[in-house]
Design an enzyme around this catalytic site. Structure first.
Site, PDB file in Angstrom:
ATOM      1  N   TYR A  72      46.005  50.414  86.703  1.00 17.58           N
ATOM      2  CA  TYR A  72      46.294  50.961  85.368  1.00 17.58           C
ATOM      3  C   TYR A  72      46.971  52.323  85.486  1.00 17.58           C
ATOM      4  CZ  TYR A  72      45.637  51.898  80.392  1.00 17.58           C
ATOM      5  OH  TYR A  72      45.858  52.141  79.068  1.00 17.58           O
ATOM      6  N   PHE A 124      74.716  50.699  69.438  1.00 15.78           N
ATOM      7  CA  PHE A 124      74.224  49.321  69.485  1.00 15.78           C
ATOM      8  C   PHE A 124      73.292  49.076  68.288  1.00 15.78           C
ATOM      9  CE2 PHE A 124      71.303  45.967  70.991  1.00 15.78           C
ATOM     10  CZ  PHE A 124      72.239  44.963  71.056  1.00 15.78           C
ATOM     11  N   ASP A 125      73.124  47.807  67.902  1.00 15.60           N
ATOM     12  CA  ASP A 125      72.389  47.525  66.656  1.00 15.60           C
ATOM     13  C   ASP A 125      70.936  47.987  66.665  1.00 15.60           C
ATOM     14  OD1 ASP A 125      72.024  45.440  68.476  1.00 15.60           O
ATOM     15  OD2 ASP A 125      71.554  43.976  66.944  1.00 15.60           O
ATOM     16  N   ASP A 215      72.785  55.953  76.122  1.00 18.62           N
ATOM     17  CA  ASP A 215      72.228  54.611  76.057  1.00 18.62           C
ATOM     18  C   ASP A 215      72.848  53.903  77.260  1.00 18.62           C
ATOM     19  OD1 ASP A 215      71.779  51.949  75.694  1.00 18.62           O
ATOM     20  OD2 ASP A 215      72.382  51.884  73.593  1.00 18.62           O
ATOM     21  N   ALA A 217      72.231  51.113  79.183  1.00 21.07           N
ATOM     22  CA  ALA A 217      71.969  49.710  79.560  1.00 21.07           C
ATOM     23  C   ALA A 217      72.940  49.190  80.619  1.00 21.07           C
ATOM     24  CB  ALA A 217      72.016  48.828  78.314  1.00 21.07           C
ATOM     25  N   LYS A 258      69.641  44.644  81.681  1.00 21.36           N
ATOM     26  CA  LYS A 258      71.073  44.504  81.983  1.00 21.36           C
ATOM     27  C   LYS A 258      71.324  44.941  83.433  1.00 21.36           C
ATOM     28  CE  LYS A 258      71.109  44.688  77.283  1.00 21.36           C
ATOM     29  NZ  LYS A 258      69.892  44.869  76.483  1.00 21.36           N
ATOM     30  N   HIS A 450      70.504  39.424  61.527  1.00 20.43           N
ATOM     31  CA  HIS A 450      71.183  38.369  62.290  1.00 20.43           C
ATOM     32  C   HIS A 450      70.234  37.508  63.114  1.00 20.43           C
ATOM     33  CE1 HIS A 450      70.896  41.891  64.841  1.00 20.43           C
ATOM     34  NE2 HIS A 450      71.062  41.135  65.903  1.00 20.43           N
TER      35      HIS A 450
END
Ligand code: F0G
Length: 458
Positions: A72, A124-125, A215, A217, A258, A450
């Site tokens: 943990y 990004f969304d 961001d 990714a 990614k 979407h």
């Protein structure tokens, strides 16, 4: 004769996939309410819905899975991940999260307040979603060239410095918490940001005393494009370029699904201890304790290994050459796509593909459905459905570009699969004149519609 290009891996494990008939596909897509997310994966022959969490891990990564420490607190796996982040990206502090949007949720819980404006390059969304959920605004400052799909600009992910400076100059200091740069920029077509632009954005942000957040990714794919396309970087290794890229960012969010080539995982990293401490509170609350935050030990091990492999030139060359292979097949057929070819996907310009379809009929979604019916290939709409409604007026936000994205999972499909995709789309292209009506919405959620939207044929 020069030897032809070939993949930098061989295949050890295979997973069968099945072809289907047009009759079956017509029935399945109707049952799925014309939403490709609702299809069962076994109904899909070649799945280009996303490159996120769909990659094939290496045997090194699978061995690391066995070595995972599931303690943990203080697990060795946590330290493996910490070392990889320090060595490859350069950050002193990090928090594991279960995926990229969780990293956004935790970091934005600290940094974004109601009424804020967050400038960036085509957010990004989920990024935009987490900003708007906090009643703040995501402001797109991408260069104009990104919106002309035929332009061959090598760095269409770049931020327009004049647009950015206008935001920084014309708003009270406390209104703009940070600048976000998405590398590569998914929404504009997997397009990279140049290192020059990163340097300049950083300098501009510092002039106004703002932090820069990446961001990240697909940061490794971005580094590959810098090496291939930017003057002065040909002789640098991907890892050297990556180090310089992150030198220009104060913090980052990462979807490890990614470029770290794992099926699940993410993190936040930063150099500021105070920010780390604030984010820790939210991470413990939303994700888990500091040393696992939403990830199992084995997944942290695979992620650490994936960060290393994902920043090797041969891995990136194999991947990006495959995306370009599909891109070239499509352009040879005359199919309009976002140029130059992206890092993780080919983005088909749906408005130019189906010029006779009114925008109210959801052009890119219609094209995605047609491709599935044609062949069992699943792509995804990056268009009006994804762009959602304006939070104030609740009107549809019709984006400048409507894309059908064909995202290619890492190390999963062969170029024979790419040939099937290309020919399937060519068959739709040949009958495009006959596609004169699309779809209307039966049900939609109030945010990120979407994923769950239900449609009906017009
Ligand atoms: N940022 C970018 C640029 C992304 O492309 C994604 C996810 C995220 C953040 C969120 O990460 O999925 O791990 O929570 N993109 C996927 C896609 C879903 O299909 O492009 P996540």
């Amino acid at each position: 004769m020069n030897l032809p290009f070939a993949e930098s891996f061989k295949i050890k494990v295979v997973e069968p996939i099945k072809r289907s008939s047009r009759t079956e596909r017509l029935e399945w897509i109707k049952k799925a309410n014309y939403n490709l997310f609702n299809l069962k994966s076994e109904q899909v022959f070649i799945d280009l819905l996303t490159d996120s969490g769909t990659g094939a891990m290496s045997h090194f990564q699978w061995s690391e899975m066995m070595l995972g420490d599931e303690s943990y607190a203080g697990a060795t796996s946590y330290y493996k991940m910490k070392n990889a982040i320090k060595n490859i990206l350069g950050y002193d502090y990090f928090l594991p999260t279960h995926q990229g949007r969780a990293a956004e949720n935790v970091l934005f819980s600290v940094m974004v307040k109601e009424g804020n404006i967050v400038p960036g390059n085509s957010h990004f969304d989920t990024t935009k979603g987490h900003i708007e959920f906090r009643k703040a605004k995501a402001l797109d400052c991408t260069i104009d060239e990104a919106f002309d799909t035929s332009s061959e600009h090598p760095f269409k992910g770049n931020i327009d410095l004049a647009k950015l400076e206008a935001v920084l100059k014309n708003n009270p200091h406390e209104k703009v918490p940070f600048v976000i740069v998405t590398v590569t920029c998914n929404s504009s077509g997997g397009q990279p940001v140049s290192i020059k632009n990163m340097r300049e954005v950083n300098a501009l942000a510092k002039k106004y005393n703002k932090p820069v957040v990446y961001d990240a990714a697909r940061f490794a794919e971005n580094a590959y494009f810098i090496k291939i396309r930017e003057k002065g970087y040909q002789d640098k290794s991907i890892k050297e370029i990556v180090k310089e890229m992150f030198h220009y960012a104060d913090a980052m969010t990462m979807s490890s699904k990614k470029d770290a080539i794992v099926n699940m995982g993410g993190f936040i990293a930063m150099n500021d201890e105070a920010l780390f401490k604030q984010a820790t509170v939210f991470n413990i609350m939303f994700e888990g304790y500091i040393t696992y935050g939403g990830m199992s030990g084995r997944d942290m091990n695979a992620l650490a290994q994936g960060l290393d492999e994902g920043t090797e030139f041969s891995t990136l060359e194999t991947r990006i050459e495959q995306v370009a292979y599909l891109g070239k097949r499509l352009t040879d057929f005359g199919i309009p796509i976002q140029m130059p070819y992206g890092g993780h996907a080919i983005f088909v310009d749906a408005k130019r593909f189906l010029p006779n379809l009114p925008k109210e009929h959801y052009v890119a979604q219609t094209l995605a459905i047609e491709l599935f019916i044609e062949s069992g290939v699943r792509g995804v709409e990056i268009g009006t459905l994804l762009a959602d409604r304006d939070p104030d007026t609740r009107e549809n936000r019709y984006p400048e570009l409507e894309f059908l994205r064909l995202a290619i999972p890492r190390r999963v499909y062969t170029n024979n699969h790419m040939d099937v995709v290309a020919v399937a789309l060519k068959n739709v292209w040949d009958r495009r004149e006959k596609i004169t009506s699309g779809y209307k919405i039966l049900y939609e959620a109030s945010i990120m519609r979407h994923f769950t939207v239900e449609l009906e044929k017009i």
